[in-house]
Design an enzyme around this catalytic site. Structure first.
Site, PDB file in Angstrom:
ATOM      1  N   THR A 131      -4.603  -4.928   4.491  1.00 37.17           N
ATOM      2  CA  THR A 131      -5.438  -3.726   4.593  1.00 37.17           C
ATOM      3  C   THR A 131      -6.613  -3.888   3.633  1.00 37.17           C
ATOM      4  OG1 THR A 131      -3.460  -2.411   5.076  1.00 37.17           O
ATOM      5  CG2 THR A 131      -5.443  -1.220   4.415  1.00 37.17           C
TER       6      THR A 131
ATOM      7  N   LYS B  35       0.862  -1.183   0.000  1.00 36.61           N
ATOM      8  CA  LYS B  35       0.000   0.000   0.000  1.00 36.61           C
ATOM      9  C   LYS B  35       0.900   1.236   0.000  1.00 36.61           C
ATOM     10  CE  LYS B  35      -0.507  -0.318   5.050  1.00 36.61           C
ATOM     11  NZ  LYS B  35      -1.481  -0.422   6.164  1.00 36.61           N
TER      12      LYS B  35
ATOM     13  N   ASP C 107       8.394  -2.089   6.154  1.00 35.19           N
ATOM     14  CA  ASP C 107       7.396  -2.742   6.994  1.00 35.19           C
ATOM     15  C   ASP C 107       7.036  -4.145   6.476  1.00 35.19           C
ATOM     16  OD1 ASP C 107       5.513  -3.442   8.822  1.00 35.19           O
ATOM     17  OD2 ASP C 107       4.243  -1.675   8.553  1.00 35.19           O
TER      18      ASP C 107
ATOM     19  N   ASN D 176       3.322   2.006   2.858  1.00 32.13           N
ATOM     20  CA  ASN D 176       4.513   1.181   3.027  1.00 32.13           C
ATOM     21  C   ASN D 176       5.517   1.345   1.879  1.00 32.13           C
ATOM     22  OD1 ASN D 176       3.596   0.161   5.435  1.00 32.13           O
ATOM     23  ND2 ASN D 176       2.736  -1.699   4.524  1.00 32.13           N
TER      24      ASN D 176
END
Length: 439
Positions: free
Chosen positions: A270, A235, A251, A238
């Site tokens: 997510t 996403k 991450d 990140n």
């Protein structure tokens, strides 16, 4: 004469046997079990018999500071051979990924600011005093990790980042350690901030810039997948940008070792970027990362998101009963098996927004292939991306070598779109552009 000679021999034999018996008793007492057990202070057996460390051997380990222990090993090389046993359980469970050392945070690093907050702790921008260089320091609470049963997850994150952090589009881990209450991870500091901040600030991005960003992300994903890693949380938050705005993946908290062709079924990620097969609890593979890439590409080209793989129930639109976004169990999963059960207003997952109608055929074709609900048909490797019409005539080797700086492309397109204005306003605008920070 004979009797006196016999008496002399008997006396000599008696004296020798007495002496040997006394020596044997002394020898046995020196290494008796009670003596050994009484000196179990976290040191090796050799330290008990050492004349140079009688005090340290008999001193209880609980009264020996870890800093004093480390300093002693520096002054006396023989101290390094001694073992610190037993290790506390709250420290041993994070070994060997997080070595036990002194608190380097206070000694070597100066905290400048907080740049992010996570589930288990915070990320700080720090400066290493000895090098005068900036790093990102992640500080995690052991108590929260243990309470949420995430020990394995944290240790796996450390192993993956260590194994893959040398890639040019993945943020590298410099070092990590633990203290009694916290875990510390030092990573490279990425000064450009998050890709999300750039998208929120400027909305749609030029197609030439999107090609560079997507190519770099795809190269990083291809490297991870070939290394046997599934990312699972791709996403814009990140994806960080360095000084030239090359992407850097960070991450790896939801990443997992998964060889090519294998499947897993953990529900994580997510919601906005999760592939349909993840939410439907079907076994899935590396193709889920390419779905997430498709969502990001749609956002960069249109400033909107495609239809997610999960929507809320029509009976739950009331504000009081609205399900939490981070709880997929309270949401309705839409897959091919239950599309016919939904109202006509519900669009299939991966449906492009109306604004995508103005995109070129090559751009729309790329999005449709990345957002294919069937993972077997979905674009899911770098070779397929290179062969797409969107990248016709594009040189991926230049991207891998970082020969094309995305920041210069962005500035060139931005200047073309600027209205007539004074030079001072242009300088101010570019000054703010360079100050995109992590939110």
């Amino acid at each position: 004469m004979g009797n006196s000679h016999n008496k002399s021999n008997n006396y000599r034999n008696f004296k020798q046997s007495t002496t040997s018996e006394r020596d044997r008793q002394s020898y046995n007492s020196q290494f008796s079990l009670s003596h050994f057990v009484g000196n179990l202070s976290g040191r090796s057996f050799q330290s008990v018999t050492s004349n140079q460390s009688v005090y340290s051997a008999s001193r209880p380990w609980s009264r020996v500071s870890r800093r004093g222990w480390n300093e002693a090993t520096l002054r006396n090389p023989l101290e390094a051979s001694k073992t610190a046993w037993p290790v506390a359980h709250k420290e041993s469970i994070f070994l060997p990924e997080f070595p036990i050392t002194t608190d380097l945070l206070q000694q070597d690093f100066h905290i400048e600011e907080t740049i992010a907050k996570g589930a288990f702790g915070q990320v700080y921008k720090v400066k290493k005093v000895s090098e005068d260089k900036e790093y990102a320091l992640k500080v995690l609470s052991k108590a929260q990790i243990v309470n949420q049963n995430a020990i394995r997850q944290v240790k796996e994150e450390a192993r993956i980042q260590t194994a893959c952090g040398h890639h040019s589009f993945i943020a590298g881990a410099v070092s990590r350690w633990q203290t009694k209450k916290r875990l510390y991870i030092v990573s490279e500091y990425i000064p450009g901030g998050e890709l999300l901040s750039l998208l929120d600030k400027y909305g749609k991005l030029p197609e030439e810039l999107v090609k560079i960003f997507v190519a770099e992300i795809a190269i990083a994903l291809d490297f991870l997948h070939n290394a046997g890693v599934i990312y699972r949380d791709l996403k814009p938050e990140n994806i960080l940008l360095d000084s030239d705005y090359h992407i850097q993946l960070v991450d790896f908290g939801l990443s997992k070792w998964l060889s090519i062709g294998s499947r897993t079924s953990t529900l994580c990620g997510t919601l906005k970027y999760m592939a349909p097969e993840v939410l439907s609890r079907e076994p899935y593979g590396h193709a889920v990362d390419w779905w997430s890439l498709g969502v990001i590409v749609c956002r960069m080209l249109t400033n909107e998101y495609p239809t997610p793989a999960v929507v809320r129930r029509a009976t739950e639109f009331d504000a009081e009963n609205e399900p939490k976004e981070n709880n997929p169990e309270e949401s309705l999963i839409i897959t091919k098996n239950n599309l016919e059960k939904q109202s006509p207003q519900c669009r299939p997952p991966g449906t492009l927004p109306e604004s995508a109608a103005i995109l070129t055929n090559a751009s729309r074709g790329l999005l449709l292939r990345l957002l294919e609900t069937d993972p077997r048909v979905r674009m899911r490797n770098l070779r397929q991306l290179q062969q797409s019409a969107f990248y016709m005539g594009f040189n991926f080797e230049h991207v891998k070598a970082r020969k094309v700086p995305p920041k210069s492309i962005f500035k060139r397109h931005l200047l073309d779109e600027l209205p007539e204005t004074s030079g001072e306003n242009v300088k101010e605008m570019f000054a703010s552009f360079d100050q995109v920070k992590i939110v």
